[in-house]
Design a protein around this motif. Sequence first.
Motif, PDB file in Angstrom:
ATOM      1  N   LEU A  68       0.809  -1.216   0.000  1.00 24.50           N
ATOM      2  CA  LEU A  68       0.000   0.000   0.000  1.00 24.50           C
ATOM      3  C   LEU A  68       0.843   1.267   0.000  1.00 24.50           C
ATOM      4  O   LEU A  68       0.374   2.330  -0.428  1.00 24.50           O
ATOM      5  N   ASP A  87     -11.281   6.419   2.623  1.00 28.07           N
ATOM      6  CA  ASP A  87     -10.744   5.195   2.029  1.00 28.07           C
ATOM      7  C   ASP A  87     -11.923   4.439   1.423  1.00 28.07           C
ATOM      8  O   ASP A  87     -12.670   3.761   2.136  1.00 28.07           O
ATOM      9  N   LEU A  96      -4.660   0.853   4.751  1.00 33.94           N
ATOM     10  CA  LEU A  96      -4.277   2.152   4.200  1.00 33.94           C
ATOM     11  C   LEU A  96      -4.835   3.283   5.060  1.00 33.94           C
ATOM     12  O   LEU A  96      -4.133   4.259   5.331  1.00 33.94           O
ATOM     13  N   THR A 131      -7.813   1.834  -3.484  1.00 37.88           N
ATOM     14  CA  THR A 131      -6.720   0.910  -3.772  1.00 37.88           C
ATOM     15  C   THR A 131      -7.278  -0.477  -4.098  1.00 37.88           C
ATOM     16  O   THR A 131      -8.015  -1.058  -3.305  1.00 37.88           O
TER      17      THR A 131
END
Length: 216
Positions: A68, A87, A96, A131
């Motif tokens: 990450l 996030d 993260l 992500t």
Amino acid sequence: MEQSSPCPLCAHEHSEAYASDRRRDYLQCQRCDLVWVPARFHLSEEAERAEYDLHQNRVDDPSYRRFLSRLAQPLVRQLPDACQGLDFGCGPGPALAAMLSEAGHNMALYDLFYADDRSVLNREFDFITATEVVEHLSQPGEVLSGLWRQLRPGGCLGVMTKLVRSREAFEGWHYKNDPTHISFFSRSSWQWWAGEYGAELQFHGDDAMLLLKAQV
């Protein structure tokens, strides 16, 4: 093989067959270059959740944090102190978000399966991360547009996803073999998107992108 379908990123009507394997067909947009899996091959929500439940991503896992950091490090360098962040698609182990909290930022979480608090989708943020998320989206254009609206002027959208490089590489690419991966971006896909939304685009390494919103 399915021959044409509107692009789920840019809604362009013209797509072409890109690849096919024993599981699925893949189409490519002739405008933004997105490669995607037609809807008839998508998993049900139950089957998709079952796949995610197999993942073992812990908040304190050093190797996961190193992975990450490919996005976290350039993002933190970009941000002023004490920002408000989201996030998006945080998963069951929001490492993260923990890393960015440790860097002094205030984090909210959203995940369809693991943190389905839709109130955060009506708030504004200084930055948003996604992500290993966009490859799972059946309508990435709609989702990215929504996240962009949530960013304050001068904000940053940070994305990690593996990028399509060529048709030859795609055919042997392990990344496309995950049944939950249905949207595959290339550098040119992100360049098209940044142009449409007036974003400053930065590539960091092979799979991290920052999209910066203009100050107004």
